[in-house]
Design an enzyme around this catalytic site. Sequence first.
Site, PDB file in Angstrom:
ATOM      1  N   ASP A   1       1.278  -5.573   8.137  1.00 10.57           N
ATOM      2  CA  ASP A   1       0.458  -4.624   8.078  1.00 10.57           C
ATOM      3  C   ASP A   1      -1.064  -5.371   7.801  1.00 10.57           C
ATOM      4  OD1 ASP A   1      -1.706  -2.956   6.759  1.00 10.57           O
ATOM      5  OD2 ASP A   1      -0.149  -1.372   6.053  1.00 10.57           O
TER       6      ASP A   1
ATOM      7  N   TYR B   1     -10.847   1.249  10.801  1.00  9.68           N
ATOM      8  CA  TYR B   1     -11.909   1.812  10.156  1.00  9.68           C
ATOM      9  C   TYR B   1     -12.399   1.035   8.950  1.00  9.68           C
ATOM     10  CZ  TYR B   1      -8.018   4.030   7.431  1.00  9.68           C
ATOM     11  OH  TYR B   1      -6.824   3.963   7.048  1.00  9.68           O
ATOM     12  N   LYS B   2     -11.631   0.290   8.678  1.00 13.20           N
ATOM     13  CA  LYS B   2     -12.143  -0.687   7.636  1.00 13.20           C
ATOM     14  C   LYS B   2     -13.206  -2.010   8.040  1.00 13.20           C
ATOM     15  CE  LYS B   2      -7.811  -0.147   4.984  1.00 13.20           C
ATOM     16  NZ  LYS B   2      -8.397   0.815   4.157  1.00 13.20           N
TER      17      LYS B   2
ATOM     18  N   ARG C   1     -12.889  -2.654  -7.016  1.00  9.55           N
ATOM     19  CA  ARG C   1     -12.843  -3.570  -5.951  1.00  9.55           C
ATOM     20  C   ARG C   1     -14.045  -3.760  -5.190  1.00  9.55           C
ATOM     21  NH1 ARG C   1      -8.411  -2.061  -1.589  1.00  9.55           N
ATOM     22  NH2 ARG C   1      -9.927  -0.298  -1.536  1.00  9.55           N
TER      23      ARG C   1
ATOM     24  N   PHE D   1       0.984  -1.187   0.021  1.00 10.51           N
ATOM     25  CA  PHE D   1      -0.173   0.077   0.214  1.00 10.51           C
ATOM     26  C   PHE D   1       0.839   1.496   0.056  1.00 10.51           C
ATOM     27  CE2 PHE D   1      -2.699   3.220   2.091  1.00 10.51           C
ATOM     28  CZ  PHE D   1      -3.976   2.972   1.240  1.00 10.51           C
TER      29      PHE D   1
END
Length: 396
Positions: A201, A226-227, A372, A132
């Site tokens: 990660d 927050y995902k 996605r 990322f």
Amino acid sequence: MTESVARSRSLADEAAALDAADPLAGKRAEFDLDDAVAYFDGNSLGAPPKHVAQRLTEVVREQWGGRLIRSWNDGWWDAPQRIGDRIAPLVGAAAGQVVVADSTTVDLFKTLVAAVRANPGRDEILVDAGTFPTDGYVADQVARLTGHALRRVPVAELADAVSERTAAVLVNHVDYVSGRLHDMPSVTDAVQAAGAFAVWDLCHSVGAIPVRLDECAVDFAVGCTYKFLNGGPGSPAFVYVAQRHQAEFDQPLAGWAGHADPFAMEDGYRGSAGIARARAGTPDMLSMLALDAALDVWDGVDLAVLRAKGLALGDFFFQCLDELLPGAEVPTPRDHARGHQISVCDPGGQQTMDALHRQGVLGDFRPPDVLRFGLAPLYTTYGEVLRAVTTLHGLR
């Protein structure tokens, strides 16, 4: 009846049967979701659990408004460790090894610097080539500030690339573009066999798949909330430091919250004992306590059941693609070496995703051509999967 209509009806019947048999179906009612929208972006921003708004109202009115400064002694100050212990079972960690503090970017910086400081005499950091962007940016700056060389290496080649020069290796558990799940046990073993530290990660895996940090003997990890954990926009991230490394965790942001005696106001810095030494500044209590409330939806959830549904949703997504969009280019692995997202290549890119949004199907786009679709097992339904593929089919 046309063949296309017959296929759609057959898939609709199958989706209805799968939803009826879903052991997690009742969890959807705990989220504030518009039934007119099929939400597939929980891998970027999780949906809000219904009770969070009321809990935050209580925090503002009763704790901040009623108790005022006394709230720090009523549980606010220790919240980062307490909430970290709530996340620990979701990442396969024993208590006392996870703390919630700061953003993912800040936590990556703190952890990667601490990792290379704990492994002196080595002049190299490795980061997975498909990382990322934030991870790459942070790793670049850590290398620059610490005098290490940085190499980007595909995860499949890390075992051959890590060497006696390598201080630490930063790896994403799930690739954010393709959704590929990387093999934590084998990568960690290879990294440690060369004397390096493994830093993982977990942003695209925590809350989606079972993570086994202690079992895999991982050294350090970071993850966002927050995902798939549904903590809300910008909710604080977390740091995992294995118990065996906590005494030597020498992080660069020597803020007062990580001090051994924060209220002594000493001139010099002494790191706190245990996981609290991974803290830095004053915690953002409103976001912190919103996350605390959001974690209630995980009470009683069997992570094996969660994983089984996430994989089944993905399998059904592939089935719908095969029947309605045969030949679609899909970089996500068809086998179960994947997280809980399906990525579909589409030449229309952002325009296609915008069109999906206008029809109530909310996924996201990553350049150059990847659509996605995140699959959050606590609230995504099989019927929504069919709706996403059917809508995409109608745009082609």
